[in-house]
Design an enzyme around this catalytic site. Sequence first.
Site, PDB file in Angstrom:
ATOM      1  CB  SER A 139     -84.474 -97.173 -34.389  1.00 27.82           C
ATOM      2  OG  SER A 139     -84.393 -95.585 -34.467  1.00 27.82           O
ATOM      3  CE1 TYR A 152     -90.363 -97.980 -33.709  1.00 30.07           C
ATOM      4  CE2 TYR A 152     -88.817 -96.001 -33.231  1.00 30.07           C
ATOM      5  CZ  TYR A 152     -89.275 -97.188 -34.043  1.00 30.07           C
ATOM      6  OH  TYR A 152     -88.675 -97.503 -35.025  1.00 30.07           O
TER       7      TYR A 152
END
Length: 258
Positions: A139, A152
């Site tokens: 990501s 995260y």
Amino acid sequence: MEHPLEGKVAVVTGASSGIGEAAVLELASRGASVVAAARSAEKLKDLARRAAASGVLAVETDVSDRDSVEAMIERVLGEFGRLDVLVNNAGLGLSGRVAELRAEDLRYVFEVNAVGPLNCMQAALPHMGRGGRIINVSSVVGKRAIPKVGGYCSTKFALNALSDSLRVEVADRGISVTSVYPGTTRTSFRDNSRRTKDEKRGWRPKGVTPDKVAKKIAAAAEKGPRDVYVTLSDRLFVAGVTLFPGLTDRALRSWAKD
């Protein structure tokens, strides 16, 4: 003309929805034999039914469970006799301020997002030959952590570190390791994330469709590049926050106050 993925066998984890589901269908459309791995047996059955013409094999798999992963790889080898492409897409979100994160939540998300890909890579690598591809879906927030999703983000930083080390370690074997950095994607990922509290998560851009990310993944399966960004804005975001980290801190402070 023969497609580069014709005759290749690909495994996609987190295949029951979103990016994973789209990647299964895209790889299959390009001629690969695809194994769809995920925990949701019902969703996998539905995917296999819709992709029946492409011969997609659905295998219920929990990437955080090493035995489950090894059983899946054994099934792949039993069905196809080879493994050429591994797409580590399975992932779980976690929101919450660092000061409030529950350690048990962070441990579990690490098990899925970092240890899960490790399990898959270690199980797959002994069966990969030259031209093998490992594609780890990271990501843009694995390049720059943002407020209220630090837990995260840390799992994606860890995945990036594993990818960078492995890329060098297996280069002499002719195996490529690609990191894919999506930005915001229009999936149910956010809704399914673990929350520490009922915190507001801040503004997010509209994002891209899973199909767009899937096309980038499939192209990486064909060519084996080092890094893949889905959009120009994703690439510019990473470049900007790398060049101007202090300015980025200041820009994100208002988001952190909500």
